[in-house]
Write a protein that holds these residues in place. Structure first.
Motif, PDB file in Angstrom:
ATOM      1  N   LYS A 125     -10.362  -1.693 153.143  1.00 44.49           N
ATOM      2  CA  LYS A 125     -11.828  -2.354 152.822  1.00 44.49           C
ATOM      3  C   LYS A 125     -12.847  -0.919 153.142  1.00 44.49           C
ATOM      4  O   LYS A 125     -13.740  -0.844 152.513  1.00 44.49           O
ATOM      5  N   LEU A 126     -12.513  -0.242 154.417  1.00 46.70           N
ATOM      6  CA  LEU A 126     -13.122   0.720 154.513  1.00 46.70           C
ATOM      7  C   LEU A 126     -13.271   2.179 153.349  1.00 46.70           C
ATOM      8  O   LEU A 126     -14.449   2.464 153.053  1.00 46.70           O
ATOM      9  N   GLN A 129     -15.335   0.685 150.546  1.00 51.51           N
ATOM     10  CA  GLN A 129     -16.799   0.919 150.818  1.00 51.51           C
ATOM     11  C   GLN A 129     -17.300   2.664 150.534  1.00 51.51           C
ATOM     12  O   GLN A 129     -18.268   2.773 149.923  1.00 51.51           O
ATOM     13  N   ASP A 133     -19.714   3.941 147.823  1.00 53.43           N
ATOM     14  CA  ASP A 133     -21.053   4.905 148.116  1.00 53.43           C
ATOM     15  C   ASP A 133     -20.779   6.295 147.669  1.00 53.43           C
ATOM     16  O   ASP A 133     -21.863   6.892 147.532  1.00 53.43           O
ATOM     17  N   PHE A 247     -15.459   8.646 157.841  1.00 53.59           N
ATOM     18  CA  PHE A 247     -16.158   7.450 158.602  1.00 53.59           C
ATOM     19  C   PHE A 247     -15.030   7.221 159.602  1.00 53.59           C
ATOM     20  O   PHE A 247     -13.946   6.492 159.150  1.00 53.59           O
TER      21      PHE A 247
ATOM     22  N   ARG B 357     -27.526  -1.332 157.429  1.00 50.90           N
ATOM     23  CA  ARG B 357     -26.327  -0.514 157.030  1.00 50.90           C
ATOM     24  C   ARG B 357     -25.394  -0.480 158.258  1.00 50.90           C
ATOM     25  O   ARG B 357     -24.163  -0.396 158.156  1.00 50.90           O
ATOM     26  N   LEU B 364     -17.487  -3.736 158.757  1.00 49.04           N
ATOM     27  CA  LEU B 364     -16.171  -3.013 158.107  1.00 49.04           C
ATOM     28  C   LEU B 364     -15.133  -2.632 159.351  1.00 49.04           C
ATOM     29  O   LEU B 364     -14.008  -2.756 158.823  1.00 49.04           O
ATOM     30  N   LYS B 538     -22.556  11.159 167.706  1.00 50.35           N
ATOM     31  CA  LYS B 538     -20.984  10.740 168.221  1.00 50.35           C
ATOM     32  C   LYS B 538     -20.477  10.983 169.553  1.00 50.35           C
ATOM     33  O   LYS B 538     -19.970  10.403 170.237  1.00 50.35           O
TER      34      LYS B 538
END
Lengths: 290, 585
Positions: A125-126, A129, A133, A247, B357, B364, B538
């Protein structure tokens, strides 16, 4: 070389080799099975392309699996200037649900393409996405090149879009933090193969180095990034543009040729796998960038 | 509430049973451990009896029940038989809710995993007593894994169980109980276990001496030749984190045997029903109410649903974390890092688009994530949020007060309105959040952490950032004082002082005393400086998580933070001289 000097025949040549490169990625991806290694896959792409008449490289095929798609770990923004052995295909084996990226840059009859293709065996799923995007980046890039904004500003706009999305711009892990690089027309010398060094084709790299030399003498940069050297309007010609998002251990990218003329710009080919994917998911065409 | 005493005889062994409120339904049966008698439940039983029919009994060998002479009579099979006889007597028709502690819990696993008993036990709340069979498998699998880290877990558990080996020595434990340990026991509980005013147990010597047979009758056989014991009964584990006898790792595999499993780690020692009776009552009531409601597991009250556990258990599973300023920068990265490690998260921000967001990304990553759009300087908004959580009997384990705005410019040109704005966001938000959720944390009985994001500016005077640095210095002192005050409530307070973080804060900073063009120019220059330093949000997020897991109360992030801290401490005069230069200008 500028796009004005590229004939329609040349553009067709570039389009054909880009399609061939994407065909290769799709063909190899269709056969991917868990357990296969990065090296196996890179080799498979190489022989597929050689079988289809490829006679030189910008760079030989790369394959990255799992968190290597996001260049997590040692490859930092500054480590070894990005020239890092970790780019080379390794022994990592593919698993179900693991994202992968296939990246190859073949030349044929003097025409060169550079493409990036990502996917997964199973579901992730990541990755979905990230790939969704990536559409905004394609639109943003073209819009701002058409406005003839300085390349460095466009690159910074990409950085801010990444920040807004919550992603890291992982193309900054490439040599010179490259968002895009020039691709030049080579001479078709009829030879079946050419010299390459550490996966990079000598003739293409020579063009890039020549561009870099020109830049030092006051010309435009052959590398498009957020740095000062790229603080000029888009240079006419062909650019291989490769926004690469990361990510938390998952990365995704596309890479394709952008045609820049003195007054305008367009993507060399809209019939590429990621665009077809956006179409099939009902995301295309997108009205405007968020 | 009247206590009813009765005796139930099983195969000639008389068991002493006490019950309260027999008219009520359903029935809760509580089984004590070693070296206790049913009196260990007195405080909890009386509170639970306000709503339920509550039954306790002295296990054979303890309290006023008979103590058979043969060690074999203490095998798990006999103990399960006793339990069956008791529930058949006190609740012949309706399934009971079982609550058990220590050896009571160990023996109850035998009943819970007996298919014939599944319809008689509606739920099982287990405190500090793992199944011997599960433990046997747990040890076996770790020894087979060949990994040193797994061996270490086994050795660690064996060290915590030192007394079990001692109990197998002939005469050792009985001799201790007979030579005064029984008299000392209440003060040992008070001093070592923190059990306030432990009442002397009249049968302490007998409980201590006879109960040793429980270990001798069962331990070696079950641990070396464990049986596969599965159960369909819903199980709630209450895990006291300061337990000196059972390690929490022992429970990590439990979902394999008990797939309907809820687990909560609480900040207490081994005898938590004595030290924290209300906590036990709250957890048992909530679980019993939910099971009695017959609702699906995913319809459980939110605070309970979070505790349901499976093989995906991660470091922060079962915890709720609140993060302010979660729409971008340090807040977003902290939210995501917590989400990635299994926490449920509530992100708070004033910018709905940015926050949405962050929430999407957290989802996710597999987290249960919610957005809360609010102005953190607004006390009423905080109170509304706290009230909402309270209405669900919910409360956070982690609060990250990160929201902050930047401001730069000369002091004389900073207006009262500017001051109000930055004090509201940077300081009042920390006060409101810490006060309201600190109260909830103190009440909840879990370990909790409040993280306040200050800045290296908190200890670095500059002529250009008077307002900002003042708010951050206040946050740092506020945290130092809160830490001292809240330590007794089990709440840790962590201060984070990042250096120059490329978080986007400069893009949103006010540069007072400038016209718009001047402000844009200053902003661009500051942003460029922050981008060049390129210290990522981060890095701060991972500093925050390290601090939550570790023991540092103040975390500096970035080499400049260390340098400035050093300068302020050892060369304060120089720091004051440097403050006069406009370094960013």
């Amino acid at each position: 070389m500028s796009a004005n000097t590229l004939s329609n025949e040349d553009l067709t040549g570039f389009r054909d080799i880009q399609r061939l490169a994407y065909d290769c990625a799709e063909a190899v991806a269709a056969d991917l099975q868990p357990g296969v290694s990065e090296k196996d896959v890179a080799k498979k792409m190489e022989s597929w392309l050689m079988d289809h008449g490829v006679d030189d490289w910008f760079h030989k095929p790369f394959a990255w699996f799992g968190d290597r798609t996001a260049f997590d770990g040692f490859i930092g923004f500054k480590h070894l200037g990005g020239f890092n052995p970790a780019f080379y295909p390794g022994n990592r084996r593919l698993e179900e649900g693991m994202p992968y990226i296939l990246d190859c840059a073949p030349s044929r009859h003097g025409y060169t393409a550079d493409i990036g293709y990502c996917g997964v065996v199973g579901e992730n799923k990541l990755l979905d996405q990230l790939m969704d995007d990536l559409l905004e980046y394609r639109i943003l890039l073209l819009e701002q090149v058409r406005q003839r904004l300085p390349l460095a500003d466009i690159s910074r706009a990409v950085d801010s879009l990444c920040a807004r999305h919550g992603y890291e711009p992982r193309h900054k892990a490439y040599p010179f933090e490259t968002l895009a690089h020039r691709v030049e027309l080579l001479k078709d010398d009829g030879k079946q193969s050419h010299i390459n060094l550490a996966h990079f084709g000598l003739r293409n790299i020579r063009e890039l180095v020549a561009g870099g030399w020109g830049m030092l003498k006051g010309g435009d940069s052959p590398i498009w990034n957020s740095g000062k050297r790229a603080d000029h309007a888009p240079t006419p010609g062909l650019w291989a543009v490769e926004p690469h998002l990361g990510f938390r251990g998952t990365g995704a990218k596309w890479e394709e040729l952008l045609v820049v003329t003195e007054t305008d710009a367009y993507w060399l080919d809209d019939d590429v796998p990621h665009v077809r994917r956006w179409q099939s998911r009902g995301l295309w065409p997108l009205e405007k960038v968020a | 509430m009247n206590e009813i005493n009765r005796t139930i005889t099983v195969n000639g062994v008389n068991l002493h049973v006490r019950e309260w409120n027999p008219e009520a339904q359903p029935t809760i049966v509580m089984v004590h451990g070693y070296p206790d008698s049913s009196h260990v439940w007195d405080a909890t039983a009386k509170l639970l009896a306000e709503r339920f029919h509550v039954v306790v009994y002295d296990v054979r060998g303890a309290g006023e029940s008979d103590a058979p002479k043969h060690t074999k009579a203490y095998s798990l099979e006999h103990l399960a038989g006793d339990f069956r006889a008791v529930i058949n007597a006190v609740s012949p028709k309706r399934a009971v809710h079982l609550v058990a502690h220590d050896w009571g819990s160990i023996q109850s696993w035998e009943s819970v995993s007996d298919p014939a008993m599944a319809s008689r036990i509606a739920s099982y709340t287990s405190i500090s007593g793992p199944s011997l069979d599960h433990t046997g498998y747990w040890i076996g699998q770790r020894l087979k894994s060949g990994k040193p880290s797994e061996y270490h877990k086994v050795v660690n558990q064996l060290i915590h169980s030192w007394y079990i080996g001692a109990f197998h020595l002939p005469g050792f434990a009985p001799a201790l109980w007979n030579t005064g340990l029984d008299k000392l026991w209440p003060s040992i509980l008070e001093r070592v276990e923190g059990v306030g005013e432990a009442c002397p147990n009249p049968s302490q010597r007998k409980d201590g001496v006879t109960g040793v047979r429980l270990y001798r009758a069962n331990m070696s056989q079950r641990l070396t030749a464990p049986q596969e014991k599965r159960t369909t009964v819903p199980v709630q584990l209450i895990v006291p984190e300061r337990d000196k006898f059972v390690t929490v790792e022992l429970l990590d595999d439990l979902y394999k045997w008990a797939p309907r499993l809820w687990r909560e780690d609480v900040d207490a020692g081994h005898w938590l029903q004595v030290s924290h009776p209300q906590l036990v009552v709250d957890r048992v009531s909530r679980f019993v109410d939910f099971i009695e409601s017959g609702a699906d597991d995913n319809e459980a009250p939110v605070a309970l649903r979070r505790l349901q556990t499976d093989d995906q258990r991660k470091k922060y599973s079962g915890k709720l974390a609140l993060v302010t300023g979660a729409g971008n920068g340090i807040g977003r990265e902290t939210l995501l890092a917590l989400a990635e490690q299994g926490a449920d998260v509530i992100g708070i921000d004033i910018d709905p688009v940015a926050l949405d967001r962050s929430i999407e990304l957290a989802q996710l990553l597999g987290a249960n994530a919610q957005a809360r759009v609010m102005d953190v300087s607004d006390a009423a908004a905080w109170e509304a949020l706290a009230a909402e959580l309270e209405a669900n009997n919910d409360s956070p384990s982690i609060l990250v007060n990160n929201a902050g705005i930047g401001m730069a410019g000369p002091f004389l040109e900073t207006s009262a309105k500017d001051w109000e704005k930055i004090l509201g966001v940077n300081l009042w938000s920390v006060i409101h959040g810490s006060r309201l959720f600190g109260q909830q944390m103190a009440k909840a009985g879990r370990r909790a952490t409040i993280v306040n994001v200050a800045s290296a500016a908190a200890f670095t005077p500059t002529r250009t950032m008077t307002a900002y640095s003042t708010t951050k210095a206040a946050v740092r002192m506020l945290s130092d004082c809160m830490r001292a005050d809240l330590a007794d409530s089990g709440i840790r307070v962590i201060t984070v002082c990042p250096g120059i973080v490329n978080s986007g804060i400069t893009d949103r900073s006010n540069f007072v005393g400038q016209d718009e063009a001047g402000e844009n120019q200053k902003r661009a220059r500051a942003s460029a400086l922050y981008a060049r330093r390129n210290l990522s949000p981060k890095a701060v997020a991972s500093g925050i998580l390290d601090a939550i897991d570790g023991s540092n109360d103040e975390v500096l992030v970035g080499v400049e933070a260390y340098g400035l801290n050093w300068l302020g401490r050892f060369a304060p005069k120089l720091a004051r001289r440097i403050a006069r230069y406009d370094l960013a200008g």
